[in-house]
Design an enzyme around this catalytic site. Structure first.
Site, PDB file in Angstrom:
ATOM      1  N   ARG A 123       0.812  -1.239   0.000  1.00 16.96           N
ATOM      2  CA  ARG A 123       0.000   0.000   0.000  1.00 16.96           C
ATOM      3  C   ARG A 123       0.831   1.268   0.000  1.00 16.96           C
ATOM      4  O   ARG A 123       0.345   2.336   0.372  1.00 16.96           O
ATOM      5  CB  ARG A 123      -0.981   0.037   1.164  1.00 16.96           C
ATOM      6  CG  ARG A 123      -1.958  -1.110   1.109  1.00 16.96           C
ATOM      7  CD  ARG A 123      -3.100  -0.929   2.076  1.00 16.96           C
ATOM      8  NE  ARG A 123      -3.912  -2.119   2.034  1.00 16.96           N
ATOM      9  CZ  ARG A 123      -3.632  -3.228   2.722  1.00 16.96           C
ATOM     10  NH1 ARG A 123      -2.580  -3.261   3.519  1.00 16.96           N
ATOM     11  NH2 ARG A 123      -4.397  -4.279   2.606  1.00 16.96           N
ATOM     12  N   LYS A 144       3.533  11.679 -10.711  1.00 16.86           N
ATOM     13  CA  LYS A 144       2.680  10.820 -11.542  1.00 16.86           C
ATOM     14  C   LYS A 144       3.463   9.555 -11.826  1.00 16.86           C
ATOM     15  O   LYS A 144       4.568   9.609 -12.361  1.00 16.86           O
ATOM     16  CB  LYS A 144       2.377  11.505 -12.864  1.00 16.86           C
ATOM     17  CG  LYS A 144       1.145  12.370 -12.860  1.00 16.86           C
ATOM     18  CD  LYS A 144       0.731  12.569 -14.314  1.00 16.86           C
ATOM     19  CE  LYS A 144      -0.186  13.733 -14.472  1.00 16.86           C
ATOM     20  NZ  LYS A 144      -0.559  13.904 -15.898  1.00 16.86           N
ATOM     21  N   GLU A 186      11.288  18.692 -24.162  1.00 20.13           N
ATOM     22  CA  GLU A 186      10.497  19.009 -22.954  1.00 20.13           C
ATOM     23  C   GLU A 186      11.059  20.253 -22.247  1.00 20.13           C
ATOM     24  O   GLU A 186      10.320  20.968 -21.564  1.00 20.13           O
ATOM     25  CB  GLU A 186      10.456  17.824 -21.984  1.00 20.13           C
ATOM     26  CG  GLU A 186       9.876  16.532 -22.569  1.00 20.13           C
ATOM     27  CD  GLU A 186       8.343  16.473 -22.597  1.00 20.13           C
ATOM     28  OE1 GLU A 186       7.674  17.494 -22.329  1.00 20.13           O
ATOM     29  OE2 GLU A 186       7.819  15.389 -22.924  1.00 20.13           O
ATOM     30  N   LYS A 228       8.023  23.072 -13.923  1.00 23.31           N
ATOM     31  CA  LYS A 228       7.180  21.917 -13.596  1.00 23.31           C
ATOM     32  C   LYS A 228       6.799  21.935 -12.115  1.00 23.31           C
ATOM     33  O   LYS A 228       5.641  21.723 -11.751  1.00 23.31           O
ATOM     34  CB  LYS A 228       7.909  20.615 -13.935  1.00 23.31           C
ATOM     35  CG  LYS A 228       7.142  19.387 -13.466  1.00 23.31           C
ATOM     36  CD  LYS A 228       6.704  18.504 -14.572  1.00 23.31           C
ATOM     37  CE  LYS A 228       5.761  17.422 -14.093  1.00 23.31           C
ATOM     38  NZ  LYS A 228       5.830  16.206 -14.886  1.00 23.31           N
ATOM     39  N   GLU A 238      -3.799  17.513 -11.138  1.00 25.14           N
ATOM     40  CA  GLU A 238      -4.275  17.862 -12.479  1.00 25.14           C
ATOM     41  C   GLU A 238      -5.783  18.054 -12.530  1.00 25.14           C
ATOM     42  O   GLU A 238      -6.492  17.382 -13.276  1.00 25.14           O
ATOM     43  CB  GLU A 238      -3.832  16.816 -13.513  1.00 25.14           C
ATOM     44  CG  GLU A 238      -4.059  17.321 -14.930  1.00 25.14           C
ATOM     45  CD  GLU A 238      -3.320  16.539 -16.011  1.00 25.14           C
ATOM     46  OE1 GLU A 238      -2.373  15.809 -15.684  1.00 25.14           O
ATOM     47  OE2 GLU A 238      -3.685  16.704 -17.176  1.00 25.14           O
ATOM     48  N   ARG A 242      -2.511  22.126 -14.073  1.00 26.17           N
ATOM     49  CA  ARG A 242      -1.488  21.159 -14.493  1.00 26.17           C
ATOM     50  C   ARG A 242      -1.640  20.769 -15.964  1.00 26.17           C
ATOM     51  O   ARG A 242      -0.676  20.336 -16.603  1.00 26.17           O
ATOM     52  CB  ARG A 242      -1.520  19.932 -13.563  1.00 26.17           C
ATOM     53  CG  ARG A 242      -0.328  19.019 -13.745  1.00 26.17           C
ATOM     54  CD  ARG A 242      -0.113  18.061 -12.582  1.00 26.17           C
ATOM     55  NE  ARG A 242       0.937  17.111 -12.934  1.00 26.17           N
ATOM     56  CZ  ARG A 242       1.539  16.297 -12.074  1.00 26.17           C
ATOM     57  NH1 ARG A 242       1.201  16.303 -10.796  1.00 26.17           N
ATOM     58  NH2 ARG A 242       2.479  15.466 -12.476  1.00 26.17           N
ATOM     59  N   ASN A 246       0.614  19.820 -20.823  1.00 29.96           N
ATOM     60  CA  ASN A 246       0.350  19.018 -22.020  1.00 29.96           C
ATOM     61  C   ASN A 246       0.561  19.804 -23.314  1.00 29.96           C
ATOM     62  O   ASN A 246       0.209  19.326 -24.392  1.00 29.96           O
ATOM     63  CB  ASN A 246      -1.069  18.460 -21.991  1.00 29.96           C
ATOM     64  CG  ASN A 246      -1.234  17.432 -20.896  1.00 29.96           C
ATOM     65  OD1 ASN A 246      -0.346  16.609 -20.676  1.00 29.96           O
ATOM     66  ND2 ASN A 246      -2.335  17.502 -20.175  1.00 29.96           N
ATOM     67  N   HIS A 249       1.367  18.110 -26.563  1.00 30.82           N
ATOM     68  CA  HIS A 249       1.178  16.674 -26.353  1.00 30.82           C
ATOM     69  C   HIS A 249      -0.071  16.100 -27.023  1.00 30.82           C
ATOM     70  O   HIS A 249      -0.160  14.889 -27.209  1.00 30.82           O
ATOM     71  CB  HIS A 249       1.153  16.351 -24.859  1.00 30.82           C
ATOM     72  CG  HIS A 249       2.538  16.310 -24.249  1.00 30.82           C
ATOM     73  ND1 HIS A 249       3.376  17.408 -24.254  1.00 30.82           N
ATOM     74  CD2 HIS A 249       3.233  15.319 -23.649  1.00 30.82           C
ATOM     75  CE1 HIS A 249       4.520  17.078 -23.664  1.00 30.82           C
ATOM     76  NE2 HIS A 249       4.460  15.829 -23.281  1.00 30.82           N
ATOM     77  N   HIS A 253       0.956  13.022 -28.860  1.00 30.55           N
ATOM     78  CA  HIS A 253       0.475  11.679 -28.504  1.00 30.55           C
ATOM     79  C   HIS A 253      -0.165  10.985 -29.702  1.00 30.55           C
ATOM     80  O   HIS A 253      -0.024   9.778 -29.876  1.00 30.55           O
ATOM     81  CB  HIS A 253      -0.556  11.756 -27.370  1.00 30.55           C
ATOM     82  CG  HIS A 253       0.064  11.964 -26.018  1.00 30.55           C
ATOM     83  ND1 HIS A 253      -0.610  12.572 -24.979  1.00 30.55           N
ATOM     84  CD2 HIS A 253       1.288  11.656 -25.544  1.00 30.55           C
ATOM     85  CE1 HIS A 253       0.192  12.618 -23.918  1.00 30.55           C
ATOM     86  NE2 HIS A 253       1.342  12.074 -24.233  1.00 30.55           N
ATOM     87  N   HIS A 266       9.193  10.240 -28.065  1.00 33.21           N
ATOM     88  CA  HIS A 266       8.211  11.115 -27.424  1.00 33.21           C
ATOM     89  C   HIS A 266       8.568  12.587 -27.657  1.00 33.21           C
ATOM     90  O   HIS A 266       7.719  13.392 -28.044  1.00 33.21           O
ATOM     91  CB  HIS A 266       8.156  10.796 -25.927  1.00 33.21           C
ATOM     92  CG  HIS A 266       7.217  11.658 -25.156  1.00 33.21           C
ATOM     93  ND1 HIS A 266       5.846  11.593 -25.304  1.00 33.21           N
ATOM     94  CD2 HIS A 266       7.453  12.635 -24.238  1.00 33.21           C
ATOM     95  CE1 HIS A 266       5.278  12.487 -24.506  1.00 33.21           C
ATOM     96  NE2 HIS A 266       6.229  13.130 -23.849  1.00 33.21           N
TER      97      HIS A 266
END
Ligand code: NAD
Ligand code: ZN
Length: 366
Positions: A123, A144, A186, A228, A238, A242, A246, A249, A253, A266
């Site tokens: 956990r 994340k 990035e 960031k 987010e 946040r 993106n 992106h 993506h 990427h």
């Protein structure tokens, strides 16, 4: 060494950036409250392990810690349920307990996978990010974590903040040039959504940064992490702000997905996506100054692609954008720019305009 703090109340943590930091990783852990009675578990991949694991292990054992490790395959395929299960099994066999600490030694793949293993083992146990790619200045900050499902990227995950991000810039010397460029995309993103001063600085330092000059690269990573960290501190989960991370992106993506994650990297996909989003900002009148040309010029100087390769049909790119999980209520949500350093989330982007921009940004040829 440069340092900044991700300000999240009781879950705040430092990001430390500089050459040689891995040789003192034990001291940094001690200072973060991790005593030698806690077992450490390093997750790394088959490229990074042979290059950098020994140094980390020696530093930790020298500081009195017991260290176990697991090596996973390199690349995106390691973010799978099967590899995740193997990592958890290795953690159980190493007799870790709730007090153990996971160390993610690698790029964004190892960080996401090891972070998710740490978030879920018993956990949740503490973990530390030891990023070794430029892209990981982005992925190692913000908590994340996650893995992919055969039906989509990052569909399984958790928010779990690290105890510390220790970024030894010496590790970047072994990074292949294509990965260097990919990560710099990035950095450009953080400059474009962060502040004009960062963008102008990056443009002035482009050659030094691209050449891997230790001080220029360290400063670029520090400024990128700072953008960031500020965004994450204001919107950890987010819910709103946040989303500006993106930028580039949505189209990026879509290109990655159409390539089956095996063509463009990427960063390359995001580079093209940023130019498209900037061009769209101008087309829709969101931008109050030219934004596409400055971004395109900067990316080009880093050797990144700025046009949609001819093999991508705009109609199919648009279709892939519609499938993106970030869509809300059937509307196309995109991050556009009012100016350099001024991102805006637009919640109902007209598809016809996206299509026109994709045509405009498409490479000529077959
Ligand atoms: N969690 C987040 O907020 C977040 C944000 C952005 C991206 N990501 C994730 O990050 C991943 C991409 O990260 P990445 O680009 O770092 O990929 P990666 O971890 O696969 O690293 C790229 C390649 O470089 C190798 N490598 C790494 N460090 C090296 C070094 N120092 N020397 C030599 N080789 C080295 C790796 O083995 C791999 O082959 C994606 O899965 C993406 O979803 C996560
Ligand atoms: Zn990204």
């Amino acid at each position: 060494m440069r340092e900044l703090v991700v300000d999240l109340g009781a879950r705040s943590y430092p990001i430390r950036i500089g050459p040689g930091l891995l040789t003192t990783v034990g001291e940094h852990l001690r200072e973060r409250g991790v005593g030698p009675e806690r077992t450490l578990f390093v997750v790394t991949d088959e490229h990074v392990g042979p290059l950098h694991l020994e140094r980390v292990r020696r530093a930790l054992e020298g500081a009195g810690y017991r260290v176990a490790h697991v090596t996973v395959p390199a690349g995106e395929r390691a973010k799978s349920l099967a590899v995740y299960a193997r990592v958890i099994e290795a953690m159980i066999r190493a007799e870790l307990d709730r007090k153990s600490v996971v160390l993610a030694l690698g790029g964004g793949v190892v960080g996401d996978l090891a972070g998710f293993a740490a978030a879920t083992f018993m956990r949740g146990v503490d973990y530390v990010q030891l990023p070794t790619t430029i892209l990981a200045h982005d992925s190692s900050v913000g908590g994340k974590t996650g893995i992919n499902h055969p039906l989509g990227k990052n569909l399984i995950g958790a928010f779990h903040q690290p105890l510390l991000v220790l970024y030894d810039t010496d590790t970047l010397k072994t990074l292949p040039p294509r990965e260097v460029r990919s990560g710099l995309a990035e950095v450009v993103k953080h400059a474009a959504i962060g502040e004009r001063a960062f963008f102008d600085w990056l443009l002035a330092q482009v050659d030094a940064v691209a050449a891997g000059d230790a001080d220029a690269l360290g400063e670029a990573l520090y400024r990128g992490c700072r953008v960031k960290a500020q965004v994450v501190a204001r919107d950890e989960r987010e819910t709103s702000l946040r989303a500006i991370l993106n930028f580039g992106h949505t189209v990026g993506h879509a290109l990655e997905a159409l390539d089956g994650y095996a063509g463009l990297t990427h960063g390359e996909a995001v580079a093209i996506g940023m130019v498209a989003a900037a061009a769209l900002s101008e087309r829709l009148g969101v931008a109050v100054e030219p934004v596409a040309e400055p971004i395109r010029a900067l990316l080009e100087r880093f050797g990144l692609p700025t046009q949609v390769p001819a093999r991508f049909d705009p109609a199919r790119v648009l279709e892939a954008m519609r499938r993106d999980k970030k869509r809300q209520d059937g509307k196309l949500v995109m991050v556009l720019l009012a100016a350099i350093g001024q991102p805006v989330v637009v919640r109902d982007v007209p598809e016809a305009a996206v299509r026109a921009v994709l045509e405009d940004c498409r490479q000529q040829g077959d």
